[in-house]
Scaffold this motif. Structure first.
Motif, short mmCIF file in Angstrom:
data_model
loop_
_atom_site.label_atom_id
_atom_site.label_comp_id
_atom_site.label_asym_id
_atom_site.label_seq_id
_atom_site.Cartn_x
_atom_site.Cartn_y
_atom_site.Cartn_z
N THR A 84 0.83 -1.21 0.00
CA THR A 84 0.00 0.00 0.00
C THR A 84 0.86 1.24 0.00
O THR A 84 0.58 2.22 -0.72
CB THR A 84 -0.91 0.00 1.23
N LYS A 85 1.95 1.23 0.79
CA LYS A 85 2.84 2.38 0.86
C LYS A 85 3.53 2.59 -0.48
O LYS A 85 3.65 3.72 -0.98
CB LYS A 85 3.87 2.19 1.95
N LEU A 86 4.01 1.48 -1.06
CA LEU A 86 4.69 1.58 -2.35
C LEU A 86 3.74 2.08 -3.42
O LEU A 86 4.10 2.91 -4.27
CB LEU A 86 5.27 0.21 -2.75
N LYS A 87 2.47 1.58 -3.37
CA LYS A 87 1.50 2.02 -4.35
C LYS A 87 1.20 3.48 -4.18
O LYS A 87 1.07 4.24 -5.15
CB LYS A 87 0.22 1.18 -4.21
N GLN A 88 1.15 3.93 -2.94
CA GLN A 88 0.88 5.34 -2.67
C GLN A 88 2.05 6.20 -3.15
O GLN A 88 1.84 7.26 -3.74
CB GLN A 88 0.65 5.54 -1.16
N LYS A 135 4.55 9.83 -7.15
CA LYS A 135 5.58 10.12 -8.14
C LYS A 135 4.98 10.26 -9.52
O LYS A 135 5.41 11.10 -10.32
CB LYS A 135 6.65 9.01 -8.13
N ARG A 136 3.95 9.44 -9.83
CA ARG A 136 3.31 9.54 -11.13
C ARG A 136 2.62 10.89 -11.25
O ARG A 136 2.67 11.54 -12.30
CB ARG A 136 2.30 8.40 -11.30
N GLN A 140 3.62 13.79 -13.90
CA GLN A 140 2.63 14.42 -14.78
C GLN A 140 2.66 15.93 -14.64
O GLN A 140 2.60 16.66 -15.64
CB GLN A 140 1.22 13.89 -14.45
N GLU A 141 2.84 16.40 -13.46
CA GLU A 141 2.90 17.84 -13.24
C GLU A 141 4.18 18.42 -13.85
O GLU A 141 4.19 19.53 -14.41
CB GLU A 141 2.83 18.14 -11.72
N PHE A 142 5.26 17.64 -13.74
CA PHE A 142 6.54 18.10 -14.32
C PHE A 142 6.44 18.18 -15.84
O PHE A 142 6.91 19.13 -16.46
CB PHE A 142 7.65 17.12 -13.88
#
Length: 306
Positions: free
Chosen positions: A285-289, A294-295, A299-301
């Motif tokens: 769950t932490k890794l998915k979060q 990061k995704r 996307q913002e970058f």
């Protein structure tokens, strides 16, 4: 007790007592019985009653003497009135005056003749059949007329006394009948209450059975009305459509139940792994979060440089 009742009915007439009254008051009954030995039927003491009887005897003797002189006086007055009336109507001759003197001389015979006529008149009034009898037979009947009248008077007096006793007896019987009727009425009321109590339970049972049957009939009637409404509301076509909908819903429910059962099996398999699986799930769950973050940052970058 019977003797005392007879004494009360004959000698103590004002004491209208029943047998029940005498039984409830024994000392008073003894007093009445003792008192009856000193009084007569009229309620007078025996000594006073004896004196009264002697006085009445003397009164009757004086009355008889007075009546004898009264009768003689009236007969003489009638003879004198007859003579004076005759003297007023016609002119008296010396011969008639001699007759008057002669009549005074034979006054006793005239009085006897007048008395005999009155006695015969009284006899014919008392016994009209004696009018056809000869003078000798009439005289014999007149001689016994006083005894006959005394006997008839005594019969009348006896009849009056008997009637008086019957009236007293009638009053006692009326009082007794009234008491008996009241007792019968009380008994009938008690029997009526007992009969009503006995029949009330049976009546209640019948009423309960009737109400039960009536309720059952009402329920059946309501069910019939319900079926009638359903029959009028849902036609054969609507029922067929509802059947198809129900089949689909039942199929969907069955599919969902199967999916639920598979999910439960998978969940049970995961639960078998224990706490290590929980740790891996948390780390996943932490890794998915973190990956999602990061995704989003990437996307913002990209948006910023394009």
């Amino acid at each position: 007790m019977e003797i005392l009742q007879q004494v009360c009915s004959k000698q103590l007439l004002p004491c209208n007592l029943s047998e029940e009254d005498l039984l409830q008051n024994p000392y008073f009954s003894k007093l009445l019985l003792s008192l009856s030995q000193h009084v007569d039927e009229s309620g007078l003491s025996l000594a006073l009653a004896k004196e009264q009887a002697q006085a009445w005897k003397e009164v009757r003797l004086h009355k008889a003497t007075w009546l004898r002189f009264e009768i003689l006086q009236r007969v003489i007055q009638e003879l004198l009135v007859e003579y004076y009336v005759k003297a007023q109507d016609i002119h008296l001759t010396p011969e008639d005056k001699k007759d008057f003197v002669w009549m005074r001389a034979r006054l006793q015979l005239e009085v006897e003749e007048q008395l005999k006529k009155k006695c015969f008149t009284l006899l014919c009034y008392h016994d009209p059949s004696s009018d056809a009898d000869n003078e000798t037979l009439k005289a014999a009947k007149v001689w016994k007329l006083s005894e006959v009248l005394v006997g008839e008077k005594q019969q009348c007096q006896d009849a009056k006394n008997q009637q008086k006793e019957q009236m007293v007896l009638l009053e006692k019987m009326s009082a007794t009948y009234s008491q008996v009727l009241l007792r019968c009425l009380t008994l009938l009321q008690r029997l009526l209450r007992e009969h009503r109590l006995k029949t009330q339970s049976e009546l209640d049972r019948i009423n309960a059975k009737y109400l039960e049957i009536k309720c059952s009939a009402m329920i059946l009637k309501l069910r019939m009305e319900e079926l009638t409404i359903l029959s009028d509301t849902y036609t054969a076509k609507k029922v067929e459509v509802h059947r198809l909908i129900r089949d689909r819903l039942e199929g969907a429910i069955l599919q969902q139940e199967q999916d639920l059962e598979k999910s439960r099996q998978v969940l049970n398999n995961y639960e078998v792994l224990g706490e290590e699986f929980d740790g891996l799930v948390k780390e996943y769950t932490k890794l998915k979060q973190a990956t999602e973050n990061k995704r989003w940052a990437l996307q913002e970058f990209n948006k910023a440089y394009h």
